[in-house]
Design a protein around this motif. Structure first.
Motif, mmCIF file in Angstrom:
data_model
loop_
_atom_site.group_PDB
_atom_site.id
_atom_site.type_symbol
_atom_site.label_atom_id
_atom_site.label_comp_id
_atom_site.label_asym_id
_atom_site.label_seq_id
_atom_site.Cartn_x
_atom_site.Cartn_y
_atom_site.Cartn_z
ATOM 1 N N TRP A 179 44.910 40.018 41.211
ATOM 2 C CA TRP A 179 45.399 40.215 42.616
ATOM 3 C C TRP A 179 46.332 41.472 42.458
ATOM 4 C CZ3 TRP A 179 50.737 40.103 42.438
ATOM 5 C CH2 TRP A 179 51.646 39.419 41.387
ATOM 6 N N LYS A 180 46.884 41.588 40.944
ATOM 7 C CA LYS A 180 47.762 43.001 40.712
ATOM 8 C C LYS A 180 46.858 44.159 40.724
ATOM 9 C CE LYS A 180 51.548 41.040 38.083
ATOM 10 N NZ LYS A 180 52.324 41.569 36.826
ATOM 11 N N THR A 181 45.637 44.150 40.367
ATOM 12 C CA THR A 181 44.659 45.241 40.389
ATOM 13 C C THR A 181 44.331 45.551 41.816
ATOM 14 O OG1 THR A 181 43.631 44.565 38.289
ATOM 15 C CG2 THR A 181 42.441 45.898 39.703
ATOM 16 N N VAL A 182 44.313 44.468 42.810
ATOM 17 C CA VAL A 182 43.885 44.810 44.353
ATOM 18 C C VAL A 182 45.192 45.358 44.799
ATOM 19 C CG1 VAL A 182 43.382 43.566 46.445
ATOM 20 C CG2 VAL A 182 42.255 43.124 44.225
ATOM 21 N N LEU A 183 46.262 44.981 44.330
ATOM 22 C CA LEU A 183 47.653 45.462 45.028
ATOM 23 C C LEU A 183 47.826 46.837 44.600
ATOM 24 C CD1 LEU A 183 50.074 42.276 45.256
ATOM 25 C CD2 LEU A 183 48.242 43.129 46.981
ATOM 26 N N SER A 184 47.644 46.975 43.334
ATOM 27 C CA SER A 184 47.628 48.416 42.888
ATOM 28 C C SER A 184 46.689 49.606 43.389
ATOM 29 C CB SER A 184 47.437 48.220 41.440
ATOM 30 O OG SER A 184 47.548 49.640 40.784
ATOM 31 N N PHE A 185 45.652 48.779 43.961
ATOM 32 C CA PHE A 185 44.828 49.850 44.691
ATOM 33 C C PHE A 185 45.494 50.479 46.019
ATOM 34 C CE2 PHE A 185 41.035 51.344 47.282
ATOM 35 C CZ PHE A 185 40.193 51.902 45.966
ATOM 36 N N ILE A 186 46.095 49.525 46.676
ATOM 37 C CA ILE A 186 46.710 50.013 48.004
ATOM 38 C C ILE A 186 48.333 50.226 47.881
ATOM 39 C CG2 ILE A 186 45.040 48.723 49.343
ATOM 40 C CD1 ILE A 186 47.122 46.485 49.803
ATOM 41 N N ASN A 187 48.802 50.074 46.753
ATOM 42 C CA ASN A 187 50.114 50.335 46.382
ATOM 43 C C ASN A 187 50.432 51.948 46.281
ATOM 44 O OD1 ASN A 187 52.979 49.879 46.062
ATOM 45 N ND2 ASN A 187 52.632 49.716 43.619
ATOM 46 N N VAL A 188 50.658 52.605 47.434
ATOM 47 C CA VAL A 188 50.880 54.026 47.373
ATOM 48 C C VAL A 188 52.257 54.488 47.677
ATOM 49 C CG1 VAL A 188 48.384 54.067 48.555
ATOM 50 C CG2 VAL A 188 50.157 53.735 49.953
ATOM 51 N N SER A 189 52.332 55.670 47.522
ATOM 52 C CA SER A 189 53.873 56.342 47.558
ATOM 53 C C SER A 189 54.003 56.716 48.997
ATOM 54 C CB SER A 189 53.773 57.542 46.539
ATOM 55 O OG SER A 189 53.515 57.165 45.249
ATOM 56 N N VAL A 200 51.312 58.026 42.115
ATOM 57 C CA VAL A 200 51.232 56.878 41.141
ATOM 58 C C VAL A 200 49.578 56.334 41.421
ATOM 59 C CG1 VAL A 200 52.018 54.518 40.907
ATOM 60 C CG2 VAL A 200 53.519 56.061 41.977
ATOM 61 N N PRO A 201 49.039 56.611 40.229
ATOM 62 C CA PRO A 201 47.584 56.255 40.212
ATOM 63 C C PRO A 201 47.478 54.728 40.188
ATOM 64 C CG PRO A 201 48.428 57.074 38.038
ATOM 65 C CD PRO A 201 49.436 57.182 38.836
ATOM 66 N N ARG A 202 46.284 54.322 40.629
ATOM 67 C CA ARG A 202 45.987 52.899 40.601
ATOM 68 C C ARG A 202 45.978 52.282 39.061
ATOM 69 N NH1 ARG A 202 40.840 51.634 39.588
ATOM 70 N NH2 ARG A 202 39.194 53.507 39.824
ATOM 71 N N VAL A 203 46.320 51.049 38.883
ATOM 72 C CA VAL A 203 46.333 50.400 37.528
ATOM 73 C C VAL A 203 45.217 49.418 37.599
ATOM 74 C CG1 VAL A 203 47.463 49.496 35.600
ATOM 75 C CG2 VAL A 203 48.401 51.425 37.037
ATOM 76 N N VAL A 204 44.585 49.153 36.540
ATOM 77 C CA VAL A 204 43.766 47.962 36.519
ATOM 78 C C VAL A 204 44.411 46.820 35.332
ATOM 79 C CG1 VAL A 204 41.537 46.857 35.590
ATOM 80 C CG2 VAL A 204 41.570 49.010 36.564
ATOM 81 N N TYR A 205 45.011 45.809 35.832
ATOM 82 C CA TYR A 205 45.823 44.676 35.307
ATOM 83 C C TYR A 205 44.943 43.653 34.779
ATOM 84 C CZ TYR A 205 50.083 47.075 37.148
ATOM 85 O OH TYR A 205 50.937 47.550 37.681
ATOM 86 N N ASN A 206 45.402 42.922 33.971
ATOM 87 C CA ASN A 206 44.734 41.597 33.622
ATOM 88 C C ASN A 206 44.599 40.430 34.696
ATOM 89 O OD1 ASN A 206 44.371 42.377 30.871
ATOM 90 N ND2 ASN A 206 46.142 41.617 30.178
ATOM 91 N N GLU A 207 45.523 40.427 35.703
ATOM 92 C CA GLU A 207 45.437 39.756 36.721
ATOM 93 C C GLU A 207 44.924 40.281 37.885
ATOM 94 O OE1 GLU A 207 48.229 40.624 35.223
ATOM 95 O OE2 GLU A 207 49.739 39.130 34.979
#
Length: 355
Positions: free
Chosen positions: A233-243, A224-231
């Motif tokens: 905090w979601k962008t930060v969490l996406s960076f560490i949201n690993v499988s 799951v690649p990281r995603v850049v969100y409008n929010e």
């Protein structure tokens, strides 16, 4: 670990806590912090196996022990652990989780200990760093042999019959590599403390730096690649949201990296025999089984007291209750675990090595 399982039994959240389209920050980190349990435990199991050999036990004796202990853990996962999860003695839905993969990793290491630790470590690094190259290979394309690939590298559900299913939650690759790496790393504990601390610190920082680079490039290392969100905090969490299922390279870097740094920091710390961390650490499987049965029993009790008669009616509780039950479980289990730790210290019965 206990926090994650209590959350499973008590939460009012019926979606993946790492699903950024639905989650919140406290819920996300309640799940994320538990990511450290499995890789650290598997890695330290490898360290323990190396130290067992260094204490004078022959390779033949250690190999036999790893083989029998591994087979026992595989059996225990299928029976004791699965019943603890569901209280379904018919076991219509079997989950093969962390105890399963630790067992198989021990079985494989029973053969690998005849190889030089350096080569075992290189084998582990190869599996950890390169296994995401196997991601494009899907079990669905393998026909009747798909179950074998699922067991090796693809978390998936297998239909055994019309009313029985098997969930291969923890595939062997790359978990066996994590234990192999730990086995190689066990050699550090035969060196001077100052050297060991320096190597652990540098390895941990290097793993974290590598995680940041790979995750930033966003080409390799996770399903799951990281995603850049409008929010933000979601962008930060996406960076560490690993499988985790199966564990990606990114997942292992962000968990084992900090773990190595902590191992370096606490290397010279003297711990009292009554310290809870030491007590639970000396009887890990005993604690694992007890916490599972206790948490599940408390979950059923909560359902009865709230008038719930079926799983469909269960709404669960918020995080404050989840954390409260978690603390209760840990505090209560300290006492039987301390008793069992002392019991093991006084006895030499062979079966104590398996519980």
């Amino acid at each position: 670990m206990a926090l994650d399982h209590v959350r499973d039994f008590f939460t009012n959240v019926h979606y993946d806590p790492t699903d950024l389209s639905q989650t919140n920050i406290p819920l996300f980190f309640t799940r994320f912090i538990t990511h450290y349990c499995a890789p650290v435990f598997v890695f330290l199991s490898g360290v323990s196996i190396y130290l067992g050999l260094s204490k004078g036990k022959s390779k033949a004796a250690q190999s036999r022990f790893l083989l029998t202990r591994g087979l026992w853990l595989v059996f225990a996962e299928i029976t004791l652990v699965n019943i603890g999860w569901s209280f379904d003695i018919s076991m219509h839905f079997l989950v093969l989780g962390v105890i399963w993969v630790i067992g198989w990793s021990m079985i494989i290491l029973a053969a690998l200990i005849y190889v030089k630790p350096l080569y075992v470590g290189c084998f582990g690094l190869l599996l950890i760093a390169g296994h995401n190259l196997l991601d494009p290979i899907r079990a669905a394309s393998m026909g009747s042999g798909s179950w074998f690939w699922k067991a090796l590298h693809e978390s998936a559900i297998i239909n055994l019959s019309y009313d029985r299913k098997l969930y291969l939650l923890y595939p062997l690759i790359p978990w066996v590599g994590v234990m192999a790496l730990g086995y190689w790393g066990g050699g550090l504990y035969k060196q001077e403390a100052v050297v060991r601390k320096r190597i652990l610190l540098r390895a941990g920082c290097g793993a974290l730096l590598l995680f940041v680079v790979i995750r930033w490039v966003n080409i390799y290392g996770d399903l799951v690649p990281r995603v850049v969100y409008n929010e933000g905090w979601k962008t930060v969490l996406s960076f560490i949201n690993v499988s985790k299922y199966p564990p990606s390279l990114d997942y292992l870097l962000i968990t084992l990296g900090p773990a190595l740094i902590v191992l370096s920091a606490i290397d010279s710390v003297q711990v009292k025999a009554s310290n809870p961390a030491l007590v639970f650490g000396r009887v890990p499987f005993f604690y694992y089984l007890l916490h599972l049965y206790l948490a599940r029993s408390l979950g059923y009790l909560a359902a009865v007291l709230t008038g719930v008669h079926s799983a469909e009616q269960w709404t669960g509780f918020g995080l404050p209750v989840v954390y409260g039950v978690w603390l209760f479980v840990v505090i209560i289990l300290y006492f039987p675990c301390k008793w069992y730790m002392k019991f093991k210290a006084k006895r030499n019965d062979w079966w104590l090595s398996y519980l």
